[in-house]
Design a protein around this motif. Structure first.
Motif, short mmCIF file in Angstrom:
data_model
loop_
_atom_site.label_atom_id
_atom_site.label_comp_id
_atom_site.label_asym_id
_atom_site.label_seq_id
_atom_site.Cartn_x
_atom_site.Cartn_y
_atom_site.Cartn_z
N LEU A 29 0.83 -1.20 0.00
CA LEU A 29 0.00 0.00 0.00
C LEU A 29 0.86 1.26 0.00
CD1 LEU A 29 -2.77 -1.17 2.49
CD2 LEU A 29 -3.12 -0.56 0.09
N ASP A 30 1.97 1.20 0.73
CA ASP A 30 2.92 2.31 0.73
C ASP A 30 4.02 2.00 -0.27
OD1 ASP A 30 1.59 3.77 2.77
OD2 ASP A 30 2.48 2.44 4.27
N TYR A 34 0.58 1.23 -7.84
CA TYR A 34 1.77 1.97 -7.38
C TYR A 34 1.51 3.47 -7.28
CZ TYR A 34 4.84 -2.08 -7.45
OH TYR A 34 5.43 -3.29 -7.17
N LYS A 35 0.23 3.86 -7.49
CA LYS A 35 -0.22 5.25 -7.34
C LYS A 35 0.55 6.21 -8.23
CE LYS A 35 -1.58 3.04 -3.52
NZ LYS A 35 -1.10 1.70 -3.16
N ARG A 36 0.85 5.78 -9.45
CA ARG A 36 1.63 6.59 -10.37
C ARG A 36 0.74 7.37 -11.34
NH1 ARG A 36 5.41 8.18 -8.15
NH2 ARG A 36 4.00 7.58 -6.47
N PHE A 57 -6.38 6.29 -6.27
CA PHE A 57 -5.74 4.99 -6.49
C PHE A 57 -5.57 4.22 -5.19
CE2 PHE A 57 -3.47 6.13 -10.76
CZ PHE A 57 -4.69 5.97 -11.42
N THR A 58 -5.39 4.92 -4.08
CA THR A 58 -5.30 4.23 -2.78
C THR A 58 -6.63 3.59 -2.44
OG1 THR A 58 -3.57 5.73 -1.98
CG2 THR A 58 -4.84 4.52 -0.32
N ASP A 59 -7.74 4.30 -2.66
CA ASP A 59 -9.07 3.71 -2.42
C ASP A 59 -9.29 2.49 -3.33
OD1 ASP A 59 -9.59 5.68 -0.56
OD2 ASP A 59 -10.77 6.93 -1.92
N LEU A 60 -8.88 2.60 -4.59
CA LEU A 60 -9.00 1.47 -5.52
C LEU A 60 -8.18 0.28 -5.04
CD1 LEU A 60 -9.99 0.33 -8.25
CD2 LEU A 60 -7.98 1.37 -9.30
N HIS A 61 -6.98 0.54 -4.55
CA HIS A 61 -6.10 -0.52 -4.05
C HIS A 61 -6.78 -1.28 -2.91
CE1 HIS A 61 -1.59 -1.60 -3.24
NE2 HIS A 61 -2.37 -2.64 -3.10
N HIS A 62 -7.35 -0.54 -1.96
CA HIS A 62 -8.03 -1.19 -0.83
C HIS A 62 -9.19 -2.06 -1.31
CE1 HIS A 62 -6.01 0.38 2.74
NE2 HIS A 62 -5.97 1.59 2.17
#
Length: 382
Positions: free
Chosen positions: A172-173, A283-285, A356-361
């Motif tokens: 996540l990070d 990877y939040k890119r 993208f962080t919300d999508l990752h979760h």
């Protein structure tokens, strides 16, 4: 507890090999004695998979390429079908590659062998008629995205949302500093990742546009560093593309594989539409999505599309959160401008990272455990 199953699997190209290897790792945790055979690639082999044919035999893209290799592909599928009908594995798992796998799964299912399709075809994006073939081919579908099981249920197809294995694998990070050290990039470098794809046809159609866009970006910002990860077997082709694009003097680092490190390290990526765009989102890119096909493939595909979006991040978030340049719109000048715009807009970058962080979760569901649970239920019913 069910005994360790005897599995047969088919995965095509690099993305399928990667998905299948992550699935195999989880299955081995649940059933250490699991044996898996069929068609697979190097990442599956690392999990003890027994490949009767290599996955790159299936690495064709588009209708024209498929027609060109039709006889060979049908021959492989027929040989594999006959062997599996004789050996009768407990479960057959077709990993993506629907045009190949549906024709294999259907006769296996008809013969009483349990069939699972891992990755719901993107019937919600194009070629919706494939759901009929899916229903005839698969006893169960393992879905990567949460909205897919309800869609399949409307057509009588049993399915389970298992999340995306890449969402479990990617932290996540983002380990940006470690990735930069590994690639010999300085913390202060501004890094642009070029990901033209893992198929030969993609290098032929997409790499020139990305390299020419990189040259234009470098004219505006000479300090930029560019990194291009090369899929196995494509180095010679990529090096030739660099020369033909006039990019030999570009501050460009070619690396074999290591696309995840490159994504973790970069500030923005110019990237071919496909699975890699979802990896870039994890990877939040910030990214600029590019795609080109041969003319005939494009004419056939464009008539089957249902949505205004082409790239997975935009499809999943139902918005143009990242720019797309498809076919005739994939001009180097436009791509370069979009890439530079990301570098100059920090609030936009931060907003994208939150999305993208919300999508990752939402996709981080312990795919291997969910998948093995679904397979165990299927085996118990059998």
């Amino acid at each position: 507890m069910t005994p360790a199953p005897r599995l047969a699997m088919v995965a095509g190209e690099a993305s399928g090999d990667q998905l299948a290897s992550l699935l195999l790792a989880g299955l081995h945790e649940r059933w250490p004695g699991t044996r898996a055979v069929g068609i697979g690639g190097p990442q599956m082999l690392a999990q003890g998979f027994e490949a009767w044919w290599p996955s790159d035999k299936l690495s064709v893209f588009g209708f024209v390429d498929a027609l060109r290799h039709y006889r060979e592909l049908v021959g492989i599928r027929n040989q594999l079908r006959d062997r599996l009908l004789q050996e009768r594995p407990d479960v057959f798992i077709g990993v993506d590659a629907p045009d190949f796998n549906f024709g294999l799964e259907a006769p296996l299912k008809a013969a009483g062998i349990r069939t699972v399709h891992f990755v719901c075809p993107s019937i919600w994006a194009w070629r919706g008629e494939r759901v009929k073939k899916l229903a005839a081919a698969a006893d169960h579908v393992l879905c990567l995205y949460p909205f897919e099981p309800a869609l399949l249920a409307q057509h009588g197809v049993a399915a389970t949302f298992v999340g995306h294995p890449m969402a479990d694998k990617v932290p996540l990070d983002v380990p940006r500093a470690d990735a930069r050290r590994s690639l010999a990039l300085a913390e202060e470098d501004t890094v642009v990742a070029l990901l033209p794809g893992s198929r030969r046809s993609e290098i032929r159609h997409i790499a020139p546009a990305l390299l020419q866009a990189a040259l234009l970006m470098a004219q505006r910002r000479p300090e930029l560093r560019f990194v291009l990860p090369i899929a196995p077997g494509l180095r010679t082709m990529v090096e030739q593309a660099v020369v033909e694009a006039g990019a030999s003097h570009l501050n460009l680092q070619l690396v074999d594989g290591r696309s995840h490190e490159v994504l973790a390290a970069c500030d923005v990526t110019l990237i071919a539409s496909g699975t890699a765009t979802l990896e870039a989102a994890l990877y939040k890119r910030p990214m600029v999505i590019v795609y080109r096909l041969g003319w005939l493939n494009w004419q056939l595909m464009r008539r089957m599309a249902y949505q205004p979006w082409f790239g997975l991040p935009n499809i999943l978030l139902k918005d143009f959160v990242v720019p797309e340049f498809i076919q005739d719109a994939a001009e180097p000048q436009a791509i370069a401008q979009a890439g530079l715009a990301w570098l100059d807009d920090v609030p936009r970058q931060e907003r994208l990272q939150r999305q993208f962080t919300d999508l990752h979760h939402s996709l981080r569901q312990d795919t291997s455990a969910r998948s093995s649970d679904a397979l165990a239920t299927l085996l118990q019913k059998a």
